[in-house]
Design a protein around this motif. Structure first.
Motif, PDB file in Angstrom:
ATOM      1  N   THR A 183     -16.547  78.916  25.190  1.00 38.15           N
ATOM      2  CA  THR A 183     -17.478  79.726  24.944  1.00 38.15           C
ATOM      3  C   THR A 183     -18.325  79.465  23.758  1.00 38.15           C
ATOM      4  OG1 THR A 183     -16.094  81.517  26.198  1.00 38.15           O
ATOM      5  CG2 THR A 183     -18.051  82.311  24.728  1.00 38.15           C
ATOM      6  N   ALA A 184     -17.855  79.385  22.670  1.00 34.82           N
ATOM      7  CA  ALA A 184     -18.325  78.807  21.280  1.00 34.82           C
ATOM      8  C   ALA A 184     -18.963  77.758  21.443  1.00 34.82           C
ATOM      9  CB  ALA A 184     -17.304  78.898  19.995  1.00 34.82           C
ATOM     10  N   ALA A 185     -18.901  76.855  22.207  1.00 33.83           N
ATOM     11  CA  ALA A 185     -19.730  75.684  22.415  1.00 33.83           C
ATOM     12  C   ALA A 185     -20.779  75.511  23.365  1.00 33.83           C
ATOM     13  CB  ALA A 185     -18.393  74.470  22.723  1.00 33.83           C
ATOM     14  N   GLY A 186     -20.873  76.835  24.150  1.00 33.47           N
ATOM     15  CA  GLY A 186     -21.930  76.951  25.098  1.00 33.47           C
ATOM     16  C   GLY A 186     -21.503  76.492  26.573  1.00 33.47           C
ATOM     17  N   SER A 187     -20.384  75.923  26.548  1.00 32.80           N
ATOM     18  CA  SER A 187     -19.928  75.295  27.822  1.00 32.80           C
ATOM     19  C   SER A 187     -19.550  76.160  29.062  1.00 32.80           C
ATOM     20  CB  SER A 187     -18.653  74.509  27.316  1.00 32.80           C
ATOM     21  OG  SER A 187     -17.899  73.850  28.730  1.00 32.80           O
ATOM     22  N   PRO A 188     -20.091  75.692  30.131  1.00 35.66           N
ATOM     23  CA  PRO A 188     -19.817  76.474  31.233  1.00 35.66           C
ATOM     24  C   PRO A 188     -18.469  76.269  31.881  1.00 35.66           C
ATOM     25  CG  PRO A 188     -20.900  74.390  32.039  1.00 35.66           C
ATOM     26  CD  PRO A 188     -21.035  74.320  30.424  1.00 35.66           C
ATOM     27  N   ILE A 189     -17.912  75.492  31.143  1.00 36.45           N
ATOM     28  CA  ILE A 189     -16.342  75.370  31.840  1.00 36.45           C
ATOM     29  C   ILE A 189     -15.657  76.649  31.637  1.00 36.45           C
ATOM     30  CG2 ILE A 189     -14.208  74.003  31.760  1.00 36.45           C
ATOM     31  CD1 ILE A 189     -15.954  71.707  30.543  1.00 36.45           C
ATOM     32  N   GLY A 190     -14.856  76.957  32.630  1.00 31.35           N
ATOM     33  CA  GLY A 190     -14.015  78.174  32.463  1.00 31.35           C
ATOM     34  C   GLY A 190     -12.512  77.785  32.123  1.00 31.35           C
ATOM     35  N   ALA A 191     -11.636  78.231  31.538  1.00 30.43           N
ATOM     36  CA  ALA A 191     -10.195  78.118  31.650  1.00 30.43           C
ATOM     37  C   ALA A 191      -9.273  79.403  31.953  1.00 30.43           C
ATOM     38  CB  ALA A 191      -9.817  77.895  29.862  1.00 30.43           C
ATOM     39  N   THR A 192      -8.590  79.184  33.101  1.00 34.01           N
ATOM     40  CA  THR A 192      -7.860  80.456  33.763  1.00 34.01           C
ATOM     41  C   THR A 192      -6.278  80.028  33.765  1.00 34.01           C
ATOM     42  OG1 THR A 192      -8.376  79.213  35.962  1.00 34.01           O
ATOM     43  CG2 THR A 192      -9.739  80.903  34.964  1.00 34.01           C
ATOM     44  N   ALA A 193      -5.489  80.974  33.926  1.00 40.00           N
ATOM     45  CA  ALA A 193      -4.004  80.611  34.252  1.00 40.00           C
ATOM     46  C   ALA A 193      -3.610  81.308  35.260  1.00 40.00           C
ATOM     47  CB  ALA A 193      -3.352  81.014  32.942  1.00 40.00           C
ATOM     48  N   ALA A 194      -2.321  80.838  35.908  1.00 36.24           N
ATOM     49  CA  ALA A 194      -1.808  81.512  36.882  1.00 36.24           C
ATOM     50  C   ALA A 194      -0.170  81.404  36.848  1.00 36.24           C
ATOM     51  CB  ALA A 194      -2.092  80.600  38.341  1.00 36.24           C
ATOM     52  N   HIS A 195       0.572  82.267  37.500  1.00 35.08           N
ATOM     53  CA  HIS A 195       1.936  82.235  37.692  1.00 35.08           C
ATOM     54  C   HIS A 195       2.182  82.340  39.211  1.00 35.08           C
ATOM     55  CE1 HIS A 195       3.857  85.912  37.878  1.00 35.08           C
ATOM     56  NE2 HIS A 195       2.832  86.515  37.514  1.00 35.08           N
ATOM     57  N   PRO A 196       3.300  81.436  39.457  1.00 29.05           N
ATOM     58  CA  PRO A 196       3.727  81.508  41.054  1.00 29.05           C
ATOM     59  C   PRO A 196       4.499  82.788  41.422  1.00 29.05           C
ATOM     60  CG  PRO A 196       5.078  79.990  39.783  1.00 29.05           C
ATOM     61  CD  PRO A 196       3.977  80.618  38.781  1.00 29.05           C
ATOM     62  N   GLY A 197       4.973  83.513  40.442  1.00 32.51           N
ATOM     63  CA  GLY A 197       5.873  84.495  40.911  1.00 32.51           C
ATOM     64  C   GLY A 197       7.217  83.920  41.015  1.00 32.51           C
ATOM     65  N   PHE A 198       8.011  84.434  41.649  1.00 34.71           N
ATOM     66  CA  PHE A 198       9.490  83.704  42.069  1.00 34.71           C
ATOM     67  C   PHE A 198       9.387  83.045  43.272  1.00 34.71           C
ATOM     68  CE2 PHE A 198      14.427  84.293  42.718  1.00 34.71           C
ATOM     69  CZ  PHE A 198      14.468  83.137  42.332  1.00 34.71           C
ATOM     70  N   ALA A 199       9.070  81.714  43.218  1.00 30.16           N
ATOM     71  CA  ALA A 199       8.921  81.076  44.415  1.00 30.16           C
ATOM     72  C   ALA A 199       9.978  79.969  44.503  1.00 30.16           C
ATOM     73  CB  ALA A 199       7.529  80.382  44.244  1.00 30.16           C
ATOM     74  N   ALA A 200      10.358  79.575  45.686  1.00 36.26           N
ATOM     75  CA  ALA A 200      11.626  78.579  46.103  1.00 36.26           C
ATOM     76  C   ALA A 200      10.994  77.227  46.035  1.00 36.26           C
ATOM     77  CB  ALA A 200      11.962  78.951  47.359  1.00 36.26           C
ATOM     78  N   THR A 201      11.039  76.446  44.859  1.00 36.81           N
ATOM     79  CA  THR A 201      10.585  75.317  44.797  1.00 36.81           C
ATOM     80  C   THR A 201      11.573  74.488  44.002  1.00 36.81           C
ATOM     81  OG1 THR A 201       9.795  75.489  42.442  1.00 36.81           O
ATOM     82  CG2 THR A 201       8.367  76.152  44.137  1.00 36.81           C
ATOM     83  N   ASN A 202      11.579  72.806  44.041  1.00 35.05           N
ATOM     84  CA  ASN A 202      12.591  72.106  43.611  1.00 35.05           C
ATOM     85  C   ASN A 202      12.664  72.280  42.037  1.00 35.05           C
ATOM     86  OD1 ASN A 202      10.322  70.766  42.793  1.00 35.05           O
ATOM     87  ND2 ASN A 202      10.707  68.652  43.531  1.00 35.05           N
ATOM     88  N   LEU A 203      11.776  72.981  41.357  1.00 39.79           N
ATOM     89  CA  LEU A 203      11.785  72.944  39.837  1.00 39.79           C
ATOM     90  C   LEU A 203      13.173  74.002  39.389  1.00 39.79           C
ATOM     91  CD1 LEU A 203      10.413  72.650  37.048  1.00 39.79           C
ATOM     92  CD2 LEU A 203       9.125  75.213  37.602  1.00 39.79           C
ATOM     93  N   GLN A 204      13.295  75.117  40.433  1.00 36.99           N
ATOM     94  CA  GLN A 204      14.721  75.742  40.028  1.00 36.99           C
ATOM     95  C   GLN A 204      15.910  74.819  39.995  1.00 36.99           C
ATOM     96  OE1 GLN A 204      12.117  77.033  41.957  1.00 36.99           O
ATOM     97  NE2 GLN A 204      11.522  78.926  41.280  1.00 36.99           N
ATOM     98  N   SER A 205      15.836  73.916  40.876  1.00 37.34           N
ATOM     99  CA  SER A 205      17.009  73.117  41.413  1.00 37.34           C
ATOM    100  C   SER A 205      17.222  71.862  40.572  1.00 37.34           C
ATOM    101  CB  SER A 205      17.096  72.540  42.696  1.00 37.34           C
ATOM    102  OG  SER A 205      15.759  71.861  43.088  1.00 37.34           O
ATOM    103  N   HIS A 206      16.454  71.904  39.458  1.00 28.78           N
ATOM    104  CA  HIS A 206      16.561  70.669  38.410  1.00 28.78           C
ATOM    105  C   HIS A 206      16.682  71.045  36.889  1.00 28.78           C
ATOM    106  CE1 HIS A 206      14.983  68.568  42.004  1.00 28.78           C
ATOM    107  NE2 HIS A 206      15.546  67.593  41.677  1.00 28.78           N
ATOM    108  N   THR A 207      17.515  72.063  36.684  1.00 29.20           N
ATOM    109  CA  THR A 207      17.772  72.537  35.274  1.00 29.20           C
ATOM    110  C   THR A 207      18.707  71.917  34.420  1.00 29.20           C
ATOM    111  OG1 THR A 207      19.509  74.103  35.928  1.00 29.20           O
ATOM    112  CG2 THR A 207      17.153  75.037  36.216  1.00 29.20           C
TER     113      THR A 207
END
Length: 297
Positions: A183-207
């Protein structure tokens, strides 16, 4: 009104780069975007797995090698890129793994989940057209012991879950400060974030802990939403008309439901902490915000 992926318009002529897009929610997001006609680039550590995923996804899907746990690989990816990127989706990550370190000596979760994406984003920003999406987690609330003087857990006893929470808190602080700078640079690019909630993916099976993996998979089968459902907040954050700095997640109880804008912890909204983390990240990675290049655009 509940948002669904049916609201994603035709994406022909647009390019999406998705880190870790060969599996889990990244793979599901890639499928939807490619199905809408987008050119999707899977930025993945294993090109063999990436090629297999690309064949399943179909459409204009490409694979490029990227190891977020190695800043040399991050720089090589950025140096090898040419042309515009409409949306960069910082999706890849590791979760609750045993103590380990990246090629550059950073604690593995912080180095991969935050520093690798921090460097990648800033190196690619001059070519990004519309948006940067960072996949965080509601586990950011477990990052309350955030210590800028010990980001690598060398003075504290390493605990995998607080370390994971710290890395996810860093993702949200990164988005906060990135949006301020854009915003300070006057750029039109936006930055957003997201979280998947509790989703069944292989991420949870590789701790890295077999017993923990079994428990996660059992719980996931019982109550978690699918990886497809977990990808919806990412797609919402990447394509919906929402303000820069927004955070998307499931709208229902138990971390399930349709995507909507959600809240974050007070620490994740601390602008001063976000600015200090940014400065520390620049020092650690040697990568800075490309203000001059953005101003030229």
């Amino acid at each position: 009104m509940t948002w669904t992926t049916n609201e994603i318009p035709e994406q022909s002529g647009r390019t999406f780069v998705i880190t870790g897009g060969n599996s889990g929610i990244g793979f599901e997001a890639a499928k939807v975007l490619a199905g809408r006609g987008a050119r999707v680039v899977l930025a993945v550590r294993s090109t063999e797995k990436g090629d297999q995923a690309a064949r399943e996804i179909g459409g204009a899907t490409e694979v490029r090698q990227l190891d977020l746990a190695d800043l040399a690989s991050v720089r090589a990816f950025a140096d090898g890129w040419s042309g515009p990127i409409d949306v960069l989706i910082n999706n890849a990550g590791v979760m609750a793994v045993p103590l380990g370190h990246t090629a550059d000596g950073f604690e593995l979760q912080f180095g991969t989940n935050h520093l690798g994406h921090f460097a990648l984003t800033n190196l690619l920003l001059p070519q990004i057209v519309e948006r940067v999406v960072s996949v965080a987690s509601d586990a950011h609330r477990a990052g309350n012991g955030f210590d800028l003087t010990d980001l690598d857990w060398r003075r504290r006893k390493y605990r995998r879950w607080p370390a994971y929470g710290q890395s996810k808190l860093a993702n949200l602080l990164f988005v906060l400060e990135l949006q301020r700078r854009l915003t300070a640079a006057g750029s039109p690019i936006g930055a957003t974030a997201a979280h998947p909630g509790f989703a069944a993916t292989n991420l949870q099976s590789h701790t890295g802990n077999a017993r923990v993996d079994r428990v996660f998979m059992a719980v996931s089968k019982a109550i978690a939403q699918t990886a497809e459902g977990g990808a919806r907040p990412t797609l919402f954050a990447a394509t919906a008309d929402i303000p820069g700095g927004s955070y998307a997640g499931p709208d229902g109880r138990r971390q399930r439901g349709a995507p909507t804008l959600v809240g974050r912890s007070a620490l994740a909204s601390d602008a001063g902490l976000a600015e200090r983390l940014w400065a520390a990240s620049e020092d650690l990675t040697g990568v800075t915000f490309p203000a001059e290049a953005l101003a030229e655009d």
